[in-house]
Design an enzyme around this catalytic site. Structure first.
Site, PDB file in Angstrom:
ATOM      1  N   LYS A 169       0.597  -1.652   0.307  1.00 25.08           N
ATOM      2  CA  LYS A 169      -0.065  -0.105  -0.079  1.00 25.08           C
ATOM      3  C   LYS A 169       0.587   1.259  -0.017  1.00 25.08           C
ATOM      4  O   LYS A 169       0.020   2.474  -0.362  1.00 25.08           O
ATOM      5  CB  LYS A 169      -1.033   0.086   0.964  1.00 25.08           C
ATOM      6  CG  LYS A 169      -2.051  -0.837   1.125  1.00 25.08           C
ATOM      7  CD  LYS A 169      -3.120  -0.352   2.093  1.00 25.08           C
ATOM      8  CE  LYS A 169      -3.252  -1.939   3.070  1.00 25.08           C
ATOM      9  NZ  LYS A 169      -3.562  -1.576   4.931  1.00 25.08           N
TER      10      LYS A 169
ATOM     11  N   LYS B 229      -7.800 -14.090   1.841  1.00 24.98           N
ATOM     12  CA  LYS B 229      -8.188 -13.586   2.920  1.00 24.98           C
ATOM     13  C   LYS B 229      -9.546 -12.890   3.205  1.00 24.98           C
ATOM     14  O   LYS B 229      -9.695 -12.137   2.169  1.00 24.98           O
ATOM     15  CB  LYS B 229      -7.449 -13.480   3.863  1.00 24.98           C
ATOM     16  CG  LYS B 229      -6.848 -12.477   4.101  1.00 24.98           C
ATOM     17  CD  LYS B 229      -6.689 -11.984   5.996  1.00 24.98           C
ATOM     18  CE  LYS B 229      -5.779 -10.763   5.909  1.00 24.98           C
ATOM     19  NZ  LYS B 229      -5.719  -9.851   7.267  1.00 24.98           N
TER      20      LYS B 229
ATOM     21  N   LYS C 180     -11.477  -6.994   6.841  1.00 24.25           N
ATOM     22  CA  LYS C 180     -12.442  -6.550   7.619  1.00 24.25           C
ATOM     23  C   LYS C 180     -12.091  -5.067   7.243  1.00 24.25           C
ATOM     24  O   LYS C 180     -13.629  -4.081   6.833  1.00 24.25           O
ATOM     25  CB  LYS C 180     -12.226  -5.990   8.824  1.00 24.25           C
ATOM     26  CG  LYS C 180     -11.123  -5.590   9.399  1.00 24.25           C
ATOM     27  CD  LYS C 180     -10.633  -5.540  10.900  1.00 24.25           C
ATOM     28  CE  LYS C 180      -9.984  -6.107  11.476  1.00 24.25           C
ATOM     29  NZ  LYS C 180      -8.279  -4.787  11.647  1.00 24.25           N
TER      30      LYS C 180
END
Ligand code: TYM
Length: 327
Positions: free
Chosen positions: A113, A193, A196
């Site tokens: 990122k 995965k 959230k």
């Protein structure tokens, strides 16, 4: 003999998922009976990427309530919110003065990122904050999913380096081998995965606070394959195997033997949905009660805040002494 100390945190960067529950929270609840556990809401870690202050506040409160609702007992374990203990930030700076730019640049999350415009400096330095979280409490074990193991390794390197440069100060935590496998996958894309930080309406992410209807719908729509045979084979059949893994985690049976008892994908999806809904119902009820009773929630978190402060203060003092910043 003193009890082994465990420490782990969850970042409130979104509403917690079934992955956070099976990979982390539920394990904390199980382990609090046999270890001296420290479990915290890593609210400061959620500031490393773009955030909305009002939503952040709500997520921090809700996550803390979920810790307690899942069964963490403040009389047994130390349950707290990271920002309630300023020593985390204080030690993080000392560890930034111990870490090297090269090793922080190699952290996977930063590599993924960090190239974007507007990347916060804290995204680069946050592994030092995580190391501080761990080292402040002299934790021997850090129960986390495999996605976090690189951070625990860095923590070990920093602890060893600090101890070598300035004298024995920190306990070097172990890498927990079993943690490397527990992984709940996204229901829409079972090659990655469940996360959230995906958007709130992501269909492949089951949230702990989703209503029963929403949970059932997400499982019904889960991606499987065209074979039609219920068989446990994570490589060839990642979607079906993920559903079997979730059901196995909730029933305590093995995924291979479960597969032999279920005939079709529809039956499998309904069985997983039923198990998840039943598991989460009491947790959701207790969460809602706690969020509605702020004084009670504050009282419970205060117990943890005090114990966390008492435990961490001497370690921070010692690190400051060792580095020569106290007179
Ligand atoms: P975080 O908030 O991303 O994840 C919290 C925990 O949940 C596990 N996890 C999963 N396990 C199984 N399947 C999944 N799909 C899944 N998604 C997440 C993670 O492995 C983790 O154990 N930086 C940390 C929080 C943190 C921390 C710490 C942890 C801050 N300081 C000190 C341990 C010790 C993080 O962002 O985790």
């Amino acid at each position: 003999m003193t009890m082994q100390r465990d420490l782990s945190g969850i970042t409130p960067s979104g509403h917690l998922t079934l992955g956070n529950y099976l990979g982390a929270l539920r394990r904390f609840v199980e382990r609090q009976h046999t270890v001296d556990g420290f479990y915290f809401v890593a609210d400061l870690h959620a500031l490393t990427t773009k955030h909305d202050p009002a939503k952040h506040r709500e997520l921090t409160t809700s996550t803390a309530a979920l810790f307690l609702a899942a069964g963490l007992d403040p009389q047994r374990a130390t349950v707290f919110v990271q920002s309630d203990v300023p020593a985390h930030v204080q030690l993080a700076y000392l560890l930034e003065c111990t870490a090297h730019v090269g090793e922080l640049s190699r952290m996977i999350q930063f590599k993924e990122k960090g190239g974007r415009p507007g990347t916060r400096a804290s995204l680069f330095t946050y592994p030092c904050l995580m190391a501080a979280d761990i080292l402040l409490y002299g934790a021997q074990r850090v129960p986390v999913g495999g996605d976090q193991s690189q951070h625990v390794e860095l923590t070990r390197d920093l602890a060893v380096r600090f101890n070598t440069l300035y004298g024995p100060t920190f306990v070097v935590p172990e890498l927990e081998p079993t943690a490397l496998t527990a992984r709940v996958l996204d229901l829409q894309d079972p090659t990655r995965k469940m996360s959230k930080s995906d958007s709130d309406d992501a269909a492949g992410v089951v949230r702990l606070l989703d209503t029963p209807d929403v949970i059932r719908r997400k499982f019904r729509r889960a991606v499987t394959d065209s074979e039609g045979e219920v068989r446990y084979d994570p490589h060839a059949k990642p979607g079906v195997s993920n559903l079997l893994d979730i059901l196995a985690a909730l029933t305590g049976q093995g995924p291979v033997s479960l597969a032999t008892t279920i005939t079709g994908y529809g039956q499998l999806k309904d069985a997983v949905a039923d198990a998840v809904i039943a598991e989460l119902r009491p947790l959701q009820e207790r969460h809602d009660e706690l969020v509605a009773d702020r004084p009670e929630l504050a009282r419970l978190l205060d117990i943890g805040r005090q114990r966390a402060r008492e435990t961490s203060t001497p370690v921070l003092d010692q690190a400051q002494q060792a580095m020569g910043i106290t007179r």
